[in-house]
Design an enzyme around this catalytic site. Sequence first.
Site, mmCIF file in Angstrom:
data_model
loop_
_atom_site.group_PDB
_atom_site.id
_atom_site.type_symbol
_atom_site.label_atom_id
_atom_site.label_comp_id
_atom_site.label_asym_id
_atom_site.label_seq_id
_atom_site.Cartn_x
_atom_site.Cartn_y
_atom_site.Cartn_z
ATOM 1 N N HIS A 66 0.837 -1.251 -0.001
ATOM 2 C CA HIS A 66 -0.097 0.041 -0.012
ATOM 3 C C HIS A 66 0.707 1.422 -0.060
ATOM 4 O O HIS A 66 0.280 2.255 -0.633
ATOM 5 C CB HIS A 66 -0.985 -0.004 1.273
ATOM 6 C CG HIS A 66 -2.087 -0.860 0.949
ATOM 7 N ND1 HIS A 66 -3.498 -0.686 1.326
ATOM 8 C CD2 HIS A 66 -2.321 -2.247 0.624
ATOM 9 C CE1 HIS A 66 -4.279 -1.515 1.110
ATOM 10 N NE2 HIS A 66 -3.397 -2.570 0.489
ATOM 11 N N ASP A 67 2.100 1.236 0.584
ATOM 12 C CA ASP A 67 3.097 2.452 0.508
ATOM 13 C C ASP A 67 3.218 2.684 -0.905
ATOM 14 O O ASP A 67 3.384 3.732 -1.392
ATOM 15 C CB ASP A 67 4.091 2.082 1.392
ATOM 16 C CG ASP A 67 4.948 3.326 1.236
ATOM 17 O OD1 ASP A 67 4.643 4.436 1.437
ATOM 18 O OD2 ASP A 67 6.186 2.887 1.508
ATOM 19 N N VAL A 70 1.399 4.293 -4.093
ATOM 20 C CA VAL A 70 1.089 5.715 -3.995
ATOM 21 C C VAL A 70 2.326 6.465 -3.639
ATOM 22 O O VAL A 70 2.921 6.243 -2.502
ATOM 23 C CB VAL A 70 -0.108 5.816 -2.822
ATOM 24 C CG1 VAL A 70 -0.603 7.142 -2.782
ATOM 25 C CG2 VAL A 70 -1.224 4.782 -2.821
ATOM 26 N N GLY A 72 5.048 5.968 -4.658
ATOM 27 C CA GLY A 72 6.218 5.188 -4.473
ATOM 28 C C GLY A 72 6.524 4.406 -3.178
ATOM 29 O O GLY A 72 5.782 4.971 -2.061
ATOM 30 N N GLU A 88 -2.785 9.537 3.430
ATOM 31 C CA GLU A 88 -3.095 8.228 2.973
ATOM 32 C C GLU A 88 -3.512 7.211 3.893
ATOM 33 O O GLU A 88 -4.500 6.484 3.652
ATOM 34 C CB GLU A 88 -2.061 7.603 2.397
ATOM 35 C CG GLU A 88 -1.235 8.221 1.273
ATOM 36 C CD GLU A 88 0.045 7.867 0.520
ATOM 37 O OE1 GLU A 88 0.345 6.593 1.056
ATOM 38 O OE2 GLU A 88 0.891 8.571 0.286
ATOM 39 N N PRO A 163 -4.366 -0.635 -6.471
ATOM 40 C CA PRO A 163 -5.238 -1.688 -7.087
ATOM 41 C C PRO A 163 -6.406 -2.265 -6.447
ATOM 42 O O PRO A 163 -6.349 -2.211 -5.214
ATOM 43 C CB PRO A 163 -4.272 -2.751 -7.373
ATOM 44 C CG PRO A 163 -3.068 -1.955 -7.816
ATOM 45 C CD PRO A 163 -2.954 -0.949 -6.554
ATOM 46 N N THR A 194 -1.944 -15.201 -0.734
ATOM 47 C CA THR A 194 -1.623 -16.681 0.033
ATOM 48 C C THR A 194 -1.706 -16.538 1.391
ATOM 49 O O THR A 194 -1.849 -17.581 2.201
ATOM 50 C CB THR A 194 -0.245 -17.487 -0.353
ATOM 51 O OG1 THR A 194 -0.648 -18.760 -0.205
ATOM 52 C CG2 THR A 194 0.666 -16.743 -0.055
#
Length: 326
Positions: A66-67, A70, A72, A88, A163, A194
């Site tokens: 997640h970092d 957004v 980079g 964020e 995404p 997984t």
Amino acid sequence: MIPRVLELLLLLILVVGCHGGGGLKMKYYEKLCDSISVENTVREIVWSKVAAKPALAAKLLRLHYHDCFVRGCDASILLDPTQNVTTEKAAGPNRSVTGYDVIDEIKTTLEASCPGIVSCADIVALAARDAVSYQFQKEMWPVFTGRKDGSVSVAVEVGVNLPSASANFTTLLTQFKAKGLDVDDLVTLSGAHTIGTSRCALVSRRLYNFTGVGDADPSLDPTYAQTLREICPIPVNASITLEMDPNSSLSFDSQYFEGLNQHKGLFVSDAALITNAQSAHIAEVLQNPKVFFARFARSMVRMGAIEVLTDGQGQVRKNCRVVNDQ
């Protein structure tokens, strides 16, 4: 068993393909922090935490994902909201992200021995690798270091760049390509599912209202869909969790791809991977654990180099939650 020649070939591909990118390099802190081993310190703290709480592995891996998507891999996700800025961390997709306390503990420990040198962005990258590696008691991929921390974090950028679990294949690939990643990276990095859990609220539409009231997504294996409905009955309880990999949410392995190829991917974004011929073939190949581990290592190195800030850019935050001089 994978033939020895193929195994050696995979290792060769991994070594040749692994470069830091963006000015990153191995052992960046070796001479900068001569009183402490940065990588050993991060590993020791993370391994002790994961040993006590195995579910933390997925959380720290997710934090890194997640970092990086957004702005980079600049630790912008760690910045707390301020009176003037919704960061964020407060964006919808990030409200369930955790692991911040582990990053804080690592940062505090490193600051005590090597103040102002080790970036929060590097800590996030190292912690993700070490969290997954605890299961195997060895490093699963190399982490090139030298990242600097960003000073900008804006919530509205998350929805555009990160995404989504409901995205189709075209949208997913477009978002990955925008970050310099390709279809191999898209499918391989999806294998992170997984490990970890999700909540019923994220899959309720797929189970009950996909094409109409009461309809489940026809691309979902019917038996698996029924199992999910039993876990997530109507009315959907948003607090109920379910495993992203129906085989195990704690074991990092290639079984996610076995389930995916049996139409047992939990999210729409999972199922989307087998709607394209090229990505479906990749997903089939990645059922082999040694192939998956090698390719995952390569893709994690590539993801870890997205839009990084290096020497002469950014800053090294004293507190990972706050921009310096505030």
